[in-house]
Design a protein around this motif. Structure first.
Motif, PDB file in Angstrom:
ATOM      1  N   THR A   1      -6.137   8.268  -3.324  1.00 13.06           N
ATOM      2  CA  THR A   1      -6.110   6.946  -2.944  1.00 13.06           C
ATOM      3  C   THR A   1      -6.510   6.524  -1.601  1.00 13.06           C
ATOM      4  O   THR A   1      -5.966   5.382  -1.050  1.00 13.06           O
ATOM      5  CB  THR A   1      -4.629   6.385  -3.328  1.00 13.06           C
ATOM      6  OG1 THR A   1      -3.753   7.082  -2.375  1.00 13.06           O
ATOM      7  CG2 THR A   1      -4.180   6.824  -4.841  1.00 13.06           C
ATOM      8  N   TRP A   2      -7.297   7.167  -0.811  1.00 16.29           N
ATOM      9  CA  TRP A   2      -7.235   6.707   0.347  1.00 16.29           C
ATOM     10  C   TRP A   2      -8.922   7.510   0.752  1.00 16.29           C
ATOM     11  O   TRP A   2      -9.414   8.225  -0.095  1.00 16.29           O
ATOM     12  CB  TRP A   2      -6.441   7.725   1.353  1.00 16.29           C
ATOM     13  CG  TRP A   2      -6.383   9.049   1.109  1.00 16.29           C
ATOM     14  CD1 TRP A   2      -5.283   9.887   0.183  1.00 16.29           C
ATOM     15  CD2 TRP A   2      -6.895  10.197   1.725  1.00 16.29           C
ATOM     16  NE1 TRP A   2      -5.602  10.958   0.276  1.00 16.29           N
ATOM     17  CE2 TRP A   2      -6.402  11.397   1.139  1.00 16.29           C
ATOM     18  CE3 TRP A   2      -7.985  10.302   2.636  1.00 16.29           C
ATOM     19  CZ2 TRP A   2      -6.872  12.716   1.419  1.00 16.29           C
ATOM     20  CZ3 TRP A   2      -8.642  11.700   2.833  1.00 16.29           C
ATOM     21  CH2 TRP A   2      -7.970  12.783   2.474  1.00 16.29           C
TER      22      TRP A   2
ATOM     23  N   ASN B   1       0.881   3.700  -3.294  1.00 16.27           N
ATOM     24  CA  ASN B   1      -0.282   4.710  -3.208  1.00 16.27           C
ATOM     25  C   ASN B   1       0.488   6.095  -3.094  1.00 16.27           C
ATOM     26  O   ASN B   1      -0.069   7.058  -3.923  1.00 16.27           O
ATOM     27  CB  ASN B   1      -1.420   4.062  -2.297  1.00 16.27           C
ATOM     28  CG  ASN B   1      -2.657   3.557  -2.899  1.00 16.27           C
ATOM     29  OD1 ASN B   1      -2.286   3.057  -4.027  1.00 16.27           O
ATOM     30  ND2 ASN B   1      -3.400   3.250  -2.099  1.00 16.27           N
ATOM     31  N   HIS B   2       1.336   6.145  -1.951  1.00 17.57           N
ATOM     32  CA  HIS B   2       2.154   7.448  -1.649  1.00 17.57           C
ATOM     33  C   HIS B   2       2.837   8.033  -2.654  1.00 17.57           C
ATOM     34  O   HIS B   2       3.090   9.078  -2.633  1.00 17.57           O
ATOM     35  CB  HIS B   2       2.550   7.181  -0.471  1.00 17.57           C
ATOM     36  CG  HIS B   2       1.398   7.134   0.800  1.00 17.57           C
ATOM     37  ND1 HIS B   2       0.568   8.250   1.543  1.00 17.57           N
ATOM     38  CD2 HIS B   2       1.047   5.888   1.176  1.00 17.57           C
ATOM     39  CE1 HIS B   2       0.038   7.711   2.317  1.00 17.57           C
ATOM     40  NE2 HIS B   2       0.119   6.141   2.414  1.00 17.57           N
TER      41      HIS B   2
ATOM     42  N   TYR C   1       0.850  -1.238   0.068  1.00 14.29           N
ATOM     43  CA  TYR C   1       0.127   0.044   0.084  1.00 14.29           C
ATOM     44  C   TYR C   1       0.778   1.151   0.085  1.00 14.29           C
ATOM     45  O   TYR C   1       0.244   2.225  -0.145  1.00 14.29           O
ATOM     46  CB  TYR C   1      -1.080   0.006   1.219  1.00 14.29           C
ATOM     47  CG  TYR C   1      -1.940  -0.917   1.067  1.00 14.29           C
ATOM     48  CD1 TYR C   1      -3.374  -0.684   0.174  1.00 14.29           C
ATOM     49  CD2 TYR C   1      -2.021  -2.420   1.461  1.00 14.29           C
ATOM     50  CE1 TYR C   1      -4.094  -1.661   0.116  1.00 14.29           C
ATOM     51  CE2 TYR C   1      -3.056  -3.258   1.385  1.00 14.29           C
ATOM     52  CZ  TYR C   1      -3.968  -3.069   0.565  1.00 14.29           C
ATOM     53  OH  TYR C   1      -4.973  -4.070   0.481  1.00 14.29           O
TER      54      TYR C   1
ATOM     55  N   THR D   1       0.149  -1.002  -6.201  1.00 14.66           N
ATOM     56  CA  THR D   1      -0.664  -1.382  -4.974  1.00 14.66           C
ATOM     57  C   THR D   1      -1.431  -2.321  -5.485  1.00 14.66           C
ATOM     58  O   THR D   1      -1.352  -3.653  -4.832  1.00 14.66           O
ATOM     59  CB  THR D   1      -1.179  -0.125  -4.284  1.00 14.66           C
ATOM     60  OG1 THR D   1      -0.259   0.615  -3.979  1.00 14.66           O
ATOM     61  CG2 THR D   1      -2.264  -0.812  -3.387  1.00 14.66           C
TER      62      THR D   1
ATOM     63  N   GLN E   1      -6.386   3.060   3.157  1.00 15.48           N
ATOM     64  CA  GLN E   1      -5.753   3.101   1.833  1.00 15.48           C
ATOM     65  C   GLN E   1      -6.453   2.209   1.002  1.00 15.48           C
ATOM     66  O   GLN E   1      -6.911   1.131   1.149  1.00 15.48           O
ATOM     67  CB  GLN E   1      -4.132   2.752   1.605  1.00 15.48           C
ATOM     68  CG  GLN E   1      -3.424   3.697   2.447  1.00 15.48           C
ATOM     69  CD  GLN E   1      -3.180   4.792   1.670  1.00 15.48           C
ATOM     70  OE1 GLN E   1      -2.996   4.812   0.045  1.00 15.48           O
ATOM     71  NE2 GLN E   1      -3.153   5.953   2.327  1.00 15.48           N
TER      72      GLN E   1
ATOM     73  N   PRO F   1      -0.846   3.865  -7.637  1.00 15.92           N
ATOM     74  CA  PRO F   1      -1.683   2.673  -7.179  1.00 15.92           C
ATOM     75  C   PRO F   1      -1.719   1.574  -7.862  1.00 15.92           C
ATOM     76  O   PRO F   1      -2.405   0.565  -7.552  1.00 15.92           O
ATOM     77  CB  PRO F   1      -2.877   3.600  -7.305  1.00 15.92           C
ATOM     78  CG  PRO F   1      -2.734   4.707  -8.450  1.00 15.92           C
ATOM     79  CD  PRO F   1      -1.273   5.024  -8.201  1.00 15.92           C
TER      80      PRO F   1
END
Length: 774
Positions: free
Chosen positions: A750-751, A648-649, A645, A656, A705, A653
């Motif tokens: 993405t969260w 994502n940051h 995950y 992920t 996430q 994504p």
């Protein structure tokens, strides 16, 4: 010398070959019957209990012993203190099995059926009050503690709330079911001359120590007693005393008791450190109901009367199934194949097996101060593997078991009030001090942020501060943040003043971050800023030259004894891994999930971070439960399970989604070795639940996430509504989410926050075969 080395090599080769053949044999034993088992269970249960029919209790009960999930196949109720299950003996040594919960799938002999155990942990505890049906004609006045019955898996059947096994050569069939505090046995004897039962009052799983045994035959139908056992955890706080009250459905015809090997058929009551007994009956079908209590025999009798009363085995089994079906109905899924559905509902089943309800039906429980207390209007829990479960299992309870989560937090606070400190791995009525850090901070803070507020949060917060700001005093029952004075002084845990220094720095930082969020919610602004600043101390053990978190001494220098790919398990004297816990420096490289943006900034560039993280997965072992997990991504242990995950940051994504789907498909299987390591009180199981639904918690916060769902549709029943998860353009090869909507609003992130789904809603994913164009 060469001849000697050649001889050693040959012997070593033979040993490896023998072990391989045993493992291979276990594999074929399983594969030959799994379809038959699944069909028989599904056929009989699917119409009335469709979700329970998809549970395979044998998943995670075998494999390579040290990477086994350590689950068990026996009967239990959600969070019940009774976990009634068979115990096995090794097919090689005839000793007790290789699974800490007592049952190892690769074994071929059973030694009996006991009532307590932990779930999925590396600790061996429980095994209270073992029974084995016998042909009384085969017994002598010698203590028959070495009873071993051969069995085959084709003669086993298990589903939620029920376990059964046939021993055709013995003419005996065993069936087990349970309530929360009572185990119910049914023994059917076919062609047995003299039906009987052997009992080991002072039995323990795994040859652990026990004493203070007591057996009293009250009358021809009832027995009672107690024993104190010293398992992996109970032995750390002086042992745990467990009382029982039991009732047979037929009168006892004859009996005999062994006290430390000395036999008597005259005394109906015996005390000693080794107490076993036999009972004979005229009936060829016999039921045994045994209730336990950690307070008194009187409470055990009350538990038996309240939970069973006049019910028979079949009635209790049906109620157990209904209870499990109700719990499993917290999430409904559509789509996927039968293997994925089985993995999902088995994972959900495991998520409700532990922690343990420790209070009796009258509310009484044994506290951390060794005194009896009463839980008024709630269930008191223990056996919380919090260093593991804070990551996935407790966040799952915040969604689908809010009342239980609230009771668990209330229990943690009572432990602190009665024992002095919030625990990190409470078991029974004591501190085990297993693992490191103070992860109760994370569990409590997250629950409060997600709306579970009806507990003494002020006391909890002040206790968190006490633990976080200084070392726990010498001699305290709880080890707390060991070495914390030095950690506070230097802004990191110095490697030359403690072991596990890197892992401690990283774990303490995560707890501090969660405390800062709780402080902010409570209005303590200065505290919030102070703890948030301290949470960034993890950066102080980052070595920019090696691009790893590395042990650092008090003088600021980084320790030269550094091999980032070396696992702690294979570094004999821990010369290079002493500062890491259960993993390699590479696996701990991704630990600060709570501050993923800050972690990424530590790397030379974002692209370097992405490449390194991608290689971390590319180079990981593609086998499940392999004997050597390797230095790269290992799904069988906790420090790195959030790692996919992190993409994502970093703006990826798609990676992920790629790697989460790979883990779902390769690290979870519908077989005895179907998990990649210790389940650790359903930590791995809850990971599957979240990831299959398409989102994953950042523990200690109110953030999830986003990933991509495994199923076409899912419905999650929340306390205040229903969350519907929909995958449009669904297909097994469509693993990427092109677009995501929350309640018809297209997300450009993405969260999601917990408050956005707490009252229900619709989370919709538009699925694709290829990653979206970035």
């Amino acid at each position: 010398m060469k001849s000697f080395l050649k001889f050693v090599a040959i012997i070593f080769g033979i040993i490896i070959l023998s072990i391989s053949l045993v493992i291979l044999g276990c594999w074929f034993r399983y594969r030959s019957i799994v379809d038959q088992q699944a069909k028989s269970i599904s056929h009989s249960l699917a119409s009335e209990f469709p979700r329970s029919a998809l549970v395979n209790p044998f998943i995670g009960t075998g494999g390579v012993p040290w990477t086994c999930a350590y689950n068990f196949p026996g009967a239990s109720l959600p969070f019940g203190v009774v976990r009634l299950s068979p115990e096995t003996a090794s097919m090689i040594t005839n000793d007790k099995g290789l699974n800490t919960s007592g049952y190892f799938y690769g074994d071929n002999k059973m030694i009996g059926f006991s009532h307590t155990r932990l779930v999925g942990t590396g600790a061996t505890d429980g095994g209270h009050f073992l029974f084995q049906p016998v042909n009384q004609a085969e017994l002598t006045d010698r203590d028959p503690v070495e009873i071993r019955y051969k069995y085959t898996h084709r003669n086993e059947l298990a589903y939620p709330g029920y376990y059964g096994v046939d021993f055709p050569e013995k003419g005996i069939k065993v069936e087990l079911t349970s309530t929360r505090r009572v185990g119910i046995h049914r023994y059917t004897f076919s062609g047995v001359e003299k039906p009987g039962i052997f009992m080991d009052v002072t039995h323990t799983i795994g040859e652990k120590q026990s004493n203070d045994g007591y057996l009293n035959i009250k009358n021809e139908y009832e027995i009672e007693g107690h024993a104190r056992t010293f398992g992996s955890f109970a032995g750390r706080y002086g042992g745990i005393k467990v009382y029982f009250a039991a009732r047979f459905s037929a009168p006892i015809k004859t009996f005999g008791i062994w006290n430390s090997g000395q036999y008597s058929d005259q005394s109906a009551s015996e005390k000693g450190d080794e107490i076993t007994a036999h009972f004979s009956f005229d009936s060829h079908q016999l039921e045994l109901q045994l209730a336990i209590s950690h307070v008194s025999m009187e409470n055990a009798w009350e538990n038996l009367k309240y939970e069973v009363g006049e019910k028979d085995f079949d009635q209790v089994t049906e109620e157990a199934l209904k209870s499990w079906e109700d719990r499993l109905s917290s999430v409904s899924i559509t789509g996927g194949n039968i293997e994925q559905q089985t993995n999902f509902y088995t994972a959900l089943y495991r998520s409700f097996q532990m922690p343990t309800i420790f209070s009796d039906v009258n509310g009484e429980y044994l506290g951390f101060d060794k005194r009896v207390h009463r839980a008024d209007g709630f269930d008191y829990f223990t056996d919380m593997s919090i260093w593991d479960t804070f990551r996935t299992t407790h966040p799952l309870y915040n969604l689908i078991a809010v009342k239980d989560q609230r009771n668990m937090i209330e229990s943690l606070i009572l432990m602190a009030k009665q024992g002095g400190w919030l625990p990190r791995w409470p078991s029974g009525n004591g501190y085990t001090n297993s693992m490191l850090g103070s992860a109760s901070d994370i569990v409590i803070s997250e629950a409060y942020q997600k709306g579970i507020c009806d507990f003494d949060v002020e006391f909890a917060y002040q206790n968190m501060k006490k633990i976080a700001l200084a070392s726990t005093p010498d001699g305290a029952a709880f080890s707390g943040r060991r070495g914390n004075n030095d950690c506070v002084q230097y802004g990191y845990c110095p490697a030359d003043s403690m072991d596990q220094a890197v892992s401690r720095t990283l774990e303490y930082a995560w707890s501090d971050y969660s405390i800062s969020l709780l402080a902010n919610a409570l209005g303590y602004r200065e505290d919030a800023e102070m703890f948030r600043s301290r949470s960034m101390n993890y950066k102080n053990v980052w070595n920019p030259e090696t691009q790893y978190f590395q042990p650092r001494n008090a003088d600021g220098t980084f320790d030269d004894h550094f091999k980032p790919l070396l696992l702690t398990y294979v570094d004999g004297d821990e010369t290079y891994t002493n500062d890491y816990v259960e993993g390699s420096a590479l696996q701990w490289r991704w630990a600060p999930f709570f501050d993923a943006p800050g972690l990424i900034e530590l790397f030379d560039s974002k692209s370097y971070f992405i490449d390194e993280l991608d290689k971390f997965f590319e180079n990981s072992d593609y086998e499940i439960g392999y004997w050597y997990p390797g230095s790269h991504y290992w799904h069988g242990n906790e420090p790195d399970i959030h790692a996919p995950y992190l993409f994502n940051h970093a703006g990826r994504p798609d990676l992920t989604q790629k790697w989460v789907r790979w883990i779902l498909g390769n690290k979870y299987m519908n077989r005895y070795d179907g998990l990649d390591g210790n389940d650790d009180a359903a930590t791995l199981s809850a990971w599957y639940i979240f990831s299959a639904l398409g989102f994953y918690p950042v523990a200690g916060t109110d953030v999830y996430q986003l990933g991509a769902p495994l199923f076409e549709k899912a419905e999650v029943n929340l306390e205040n509504g229903s969350l519907e998860i929909v995958a449009e353009n669904y297909g097994p090869d469509r693993i990427y989410a092109d677009k995501i909507w929350l309640n018809d609003s297209l997300l450009n992130r993405t969260w999601i926050k917990h408050r956005e789904i707490a009252n229900g809603g619709v989370l919709k994913f538009e699925m694709s075969r290829t990653p979206p164009i970035r």
